[in-house]
Design a protein around this motif. Sequence first.
Motif, PDB file in Angstrom:
ATOM      1  N   PHE A 180     -16.056 -43.314   6.802  1.00 45.93           N
ATOM      2  CA  PHE A 180     -16.268 -43.613   5.386  1.00 45.93           C
ATOM      3  C   PHE A 180     -16.280 -42.358   4.515  1.00 45.93           C
ATOM      4  O   PHE A 180     -16.474 -42.447   3.310  1.00 45.93           O
ATOM      5  CB  PHE A 180     -17.599 -44.368   5.188  1.00 45.93           C
ATOM      6  N   GLU A 181     -16.082 -41.195   5.109  1.00 47.09           N
ATOM      7  CA  GLU A 181     -16.159 -39.951   4.356  1.00 47.09           C
ATOM      8  C   GLU A 181     -14.795 -39.506   3.835  1.00 47.09           C
ATOM      9  O   GLU A 181     -13.772 -39.746   4.479  1.00 47.09           O
ATOM     10  CB  GLU A 181     -16.728 -38.823   5.236  1.00 47.09           C
ATOM     11  N   PRO A 199     -14.402 -20.893 -13.058  1.00 46.08           N
ATOM     12  CA  PRO A 199     -15.374 -21.422 -12.093  1.00 46.08           C
ATOM     13  C   PRO A 199     -16.203 -22.586 -12.625  1.00 46.08           C
ATOM     14  O   PRO A 199     -16.493 -23.532 -11.886  1.00 46.08           O
ATOM     15  CB  PRO A 199     -16.260 -20.205 -11.784  1.00 46.08           C
ATOM     16  N   GLU A 200     -16.601 -22.519 -13.917  1.00 38.07           N
ATOM     17  CA  GLU A 200     -17.428 -23.596 -14.459  1.00 38.07           C
ATOM     18  C   GLU A 200     -16.660 -24.918 -14.486  1.00 38.07           C
ATOM     19  O   GLU A 200     -17.243 -25.995 -14.302  1.00 38.07           O
ATOM     20  CB  GLU A 200     -17.942 -23.246 -15.857  1.00 38.07           C
ATOM     21  N   ARG A 201     -15.331 -24.845 -14.651  1.00 37.93           N
ATOM     22  CA  ARG A 201     -14.523 -26.068 -14.641  1.00 37.93           C
ATOM     23  C   ARG A 201     -14.337 -26.570 -13.212  1.00 37.93           C
ATOM     24  O   ARG A 201     -14.283 -27.784 -12.981  1.00 37.93           O
ATOM     25  CB  ARG A 201     -13.174 -25.819 -15.305  1.00 37.93           C
ATOM     26  N   THR A 202     -14.236 -25.653 -12.275  1.00 36.07           N
ATOM     27  CA  THR A 202     -14.149 -26.075 -10.881  1.00 36.07           C
ATOM     28  C   THR A 202     -15.416 -26.802 -10.469  1.00 36.07           C
ATOM     29  O   THR A 202     -15.369 -27.830  -9.784  1.00 36.07           O
ATOM     30  CB  THR A 202     -13.918 -24.858  -9.965  1.00 36.07           C
ATOM     31  N   ARG A 203     -16.560 -26.274 -10.884  1.00 36.00           N
ATOM     32  CA  ARG A 203     -17.816 -26.955 -10.563  1.00 36.00           C
ATOM     33  C   ARG A 203     -17.845 -28.343 -11.193  1.00 36.00           C
ATOM     34  O   ARG A 203     -18.302 -29.305 -10.562  1.00 36.00           O
ATOM     35  CB  ARG A 203     -19.007 -26.129 -11.034  1.00 36.00           C
ATOM     36  N   HIS A 204     -17.372 -28.454 -12.417  1.00 32.10           N
ATOM     37  CA  HIS A 204     -17.320 -29.767 -13.076  1.00 32.10           C
ATOM     38  C   HIS A 204     -16.458 -30.733 -12.267  1.00 32.10           C
ATOM     39  O   HIS A 204     -16.821 -31.903 -12.094  1.00 32.10           O
ATOM     40  CB  HIS A 204     -16.761 -29.613 -14.485  1.00 32.10           C
ATOM     41  N   ILE A 205     -15.340 -30.260 -11.753  1.00 34.80           N
ATOM     42  CA  ILE A 205     -14.468 -31.106 -10.933  1.00 34.80           C
ATOM     43  C   ILE A 205     -15.209 -31.577  -9.695  1.00 34.80           C
ATOM     44  O   ILE A 205     -15.158 -32.770  -9.332  1.00 34.80           O
ATOM     45  CB  ILE A 205     -13.191 -30.329 -10.549  1.00 34.80           C
ATOM     46  N   ILE A 206     -15.906 -30.662  -9.037  1.00 37.60           N
ATOM     47  CA  ILE A 206     -16.658 -31.029  -7.836  1.00 37.60           C
ATOM     48  C   ILE A 206     -17.713 -32.081  -8.163  1.00 37.60           C
ATOM     49  O   ILE A 206     -17.864 -33.085  -7.444  1.00 37.60           O
ATOM     50  CB  ILE A 206     -17.312 -29.781  -7.209  1.00 37.60           C
ATOM     51  N   GLU A 207     -18.437 -31.877  -9.245  1.00 35.09           N
ATOM     52  CA  GLU A 207     -19.492 -32.825  -9.622  1.00 35.09           C
ATOM     53  C   GLU A 207     -18.908 -34.198  -9.929  1.00 35.09           C
ATOM     54  O   GLU A 207     -19.490 -35.235  -9.535  1.00 35.09           O
ATOM     55  CB  GLU A 207     -20.262 -32.280 -10.820  1.00 35.09           C
ATOM     56  N   GLN A 208     -17.778 -34.247 -10.612  1.00 29.52           N
ATOM     57  CA  GLN A 208     -17.150 -35.525 -10.931  1.00 29.52           C
ATOM     58  C   GLN A 208     -16.646 -36.229  -9.670  1.00 29.52           C
ATOM     59  O   GLN A 208     -16.766 -37.452  -9.535  1.00 29.52           O
ATOM     60  CB  GLN A 208     -15.997 -35.306 -11.914  1.00 29.52           C
ATOM     61  N   LEU A 209     -16.081 -35.467  -8.753  1.00 33.65           N
ATOM     62  CA  LEU A 209     -15.616 -36.059  -7.495  1.00 33.65           C
ATOM     63  C   LEU A 209     -16.773 -36.633  -6.695  1.00 33.65           C
ATOM     64  O   LEU A 209     -16.666 -37.724  -6.112  1.00 33.65           O
ATOM     65  CB  LEU A 209     -14.862 -35.018  -6.672  1.00 33.65           C
ATOM     66  N   GLN A 211     -19.562 -37.683  -7.910  1.00 34.29           N
ATOM     67  CA  GLN A 211     -20.060 -38.865  -8.617  1.00 34.29           C
ATOM     68  C   GLN A 211     -19.220 -40.091  -8.266  1.00 34.29           C
ATOM     69  O   GLN A 211     -19.751 -41.193  -8.076  1.00 34.29           O
ATOM     70  CB  GLN A 211     -20.034 -38.624 -10.123  1.00 34.29           C
ATOM     71  N   LYS A 212     -17.904 -39.889  -8.157  1.00 35.00           N
ATOM     72  CA  LYS A 212     -17.017 -40.986  -7.787  1.00 35.00           C
ATOM     73  C   LYS A 212     -17.112 -41.313  -6.302  1.00 35.00           C
ATOM     74  O   LYS A 212     -16.953 -42.471  -5.894  1.00 35.00           O
ATOM     75  CB  LYS A 212     -15.565 -40.615  -8.124  1.00 35.00           C
ATOM     76  N   HIS A 213     -17.363 -40.276  -5.493  1.00 29.82           N
ATOM     77  CA  HIS A 213     -17.381 -40.443  -4.034  1.00 29.82           C
ATOM     78  C   HIS A 213     -18.638 -39.787  -3.479  1.00 29.82           C
ATOM     79  O   HIS A 213     -18.592 -38.677  -2.941  1.00 29.82           O
ATOM     80  CB  HIS A 213     -16.136 -39.816  -3.406  1.00 29.82           C
ATOM     81  N   ILE A 218     -17.551 -31.654   0.427  1.00 29.84           N
ATOM     82  CA  ILE A 218     -16.744 -30.627  -0.226  1.00 29.84           C
ATOM     83  C   ILE A 218     -16.829 -29.348   0.599  1.00 29.84           C
ATOM     84  O   ILE A 218     -17.916 -28.785   0.783  1.00 29.84           O
ATOM     85  CB  ILE A 218     -17.228 -30.348  -1.661  1.00 29.84           C
ATOM     86  N   PHE A 219     -15.703 -28.875   1.094  1.00 29.01           N
ATOM     87  CA  PHE A 219     -15.653 -27.651   1.892  1.00 29.01           C
ATOM     88  C   PHE A 219     -15.078 -26.533   1.018  1.00 29.01           C
ATOM     89  O   PHE A 219     -13.950 -26.631   0.528  1.00 29.01           O
ATOM     90  CB  PHE A 219     -14.804 -27.860   3.138  1.00 29.01           C
ATOM     91  N   LEU A 220     -15.866 -25.488   0.842  1.00 31.49           N
ATOM     92  CA  LEU A 220     -15.515 -24.385  -0.048  1.00 31.49           C
ATOM     93  C   LEU A 220     -14.891 -23.246   0.752  1.00 31.49           C
ATOM     94  O   LEU A 220     -15.525 -22.681   1.655  1.00 31.49           O
ATOM     95  CB  LEU A 220     -16.762 -23.890  -0.780  1.00 31.49           C
ATOM     96  N   PHE A 221     -13.642 -22.897   0.404  1.00 33.01           N
ATOM     97  CA  PHE A 221     -12.893 -21.874   1.129  1.00 33.01           C
ATOM     98  C   PHE A 221     -12.748 -20.631   0.273  1.00 33.01           C
ATOM     99  O   PHE A 221     -12.402 -20.714  -0.905  1.00 33.01           O
ATOM    100  CB  PHE A 221     -11.511 -22.401   1.507  1.00 33.01           C
ATOM    101  N   GLY A 222     -12.961 -19.488   0.896  1.00 27.64           N
ATOM    102  CA  GLY A 222     -12.807 -18.214   0.214  1.00 27.64           C
ATOM    103  C   GLY A 222     -13.846 -17.219   0.700  1.00 27.64           C
ATOM    104  O   GLY A 222     -14.927 -17.605   1.155  1.00 27.64           O
ATOM    105  N   ARG A 223     -13.492 -15.938   0.600  1.00 30.18           N
ATOM    106  CA  ARG A 223     -14.402 -14.872   1.030  1.00 30.18           C
ATOM    107  C   ARG A 223     -14.409 -13.783  -0.039  1.00 30.18           C
ATOM    108  O   ARG A 223     -13.384 -13.452  -0.598  1.00 30.18           O
ATOM    109  CB  ARG A 223     -13.962 -14.270   2.369  1.00 30.18           C
TER     110      ARG A 223
END
Length: 356
Positions: A180-181, A199-209, A211-213, A218-223
């Motif tokens: 179900f994930e 970055p603030e818009r990326t966070r908004h995208i994550i929060e909206q996703l 909220q819908k799901h 959410i797996f965050l990639f980068g170093r």
Amino acid sequence: MRKEHILIIRFSAMGDVAMAVPVVYSLATQYPDIRVTVLSRKYARPFFEDLAPNVSFMEADLKREYRGVKGLNALYRRLTAKQFTKIADFHNVLRSEYLRMRFNMGRYRVEHINKHRRERRALVSNKNKVREQLRTPFENYADVLAKLGYPVKLEFTSLFPPEGGNLNMLPAIIGPKKSFEQWIGVAPTAAHPGKTYPPERTRHIIEQLLQKHPRARIFLFGRGRMEEQLFSEWCRDLPQCVYVSRHLENMHQELILISHLDVMFSMDSSNMHLASLTSTPVVSVWGATHPLAGFMGWKQKAENAIQADLDCRPCSIYGNRRCRRGDFACMNLIKPETIIERIEHIINPQTTETSL
């Protein structure tokens, strides 16, 4: 008769090395009687080590062991011991040019990539810009092999079988993936500001996703320093977020995880190409750069490349030039809702099609 043994040289950057994988795979599978060795940096080993039975990998530490002319001479001596018959330079920079010179002196058959620099300059020109699709690195690499006598039809699907990599090789915090994930990868940064979504818009995208799901992960990639600060904050505030590099030890493990994602949201960066090597769909964001330059991920769909329609785009092939406008409008004009819509179209296509 001695068996043909082709040396392929491609040192960096990661995205360009990753784009060599479909070409090397096609060569190895369509000419199973030849041997292929890829010379690159250590990080690239997972790309090629198990790619095909007749493909092997050699790493070269150009910053220490093989630094400077003396180091390149030592590397050349090491390479000649392998008894290569043909040399394919997929990089065409000073280091590979020097190695080519040595191989030419040794009467090897040597060919190198044409980067089509004139066409690239026309594409990013400030005046009289020529917006035409350039040949991709996949095609440019294949051209080198054709000149060596090995034309290939580019055929590649994934580094892993259809079910993905073995999640049992990852820490328990990652898997298993429940039915179900939704697993969503987010790689919001790149080497240059012109390739990084705010970055603030990326966070908004994550929060909206989320909220819908609400059951999504959410797996965050980068170093890097910026990623450490952003991802730590997001993981603290949003428990569904996982800071990947804190839990995975190497790129092979990251590729396994990526192979199980439903979608990757990425910039024009190496993570777009890593996802492409695992047949994972990517919603990519393009600012200073442009898919016309040829660097779209392997078999990624054009409709999933998000970009603003600006006369100044593209202003750079690699995204490393200063913004001529000074406001990075190419990124700032892209609305989060546009990106969310494309992600939704991939992870929940029936719902999005019904709403349309």
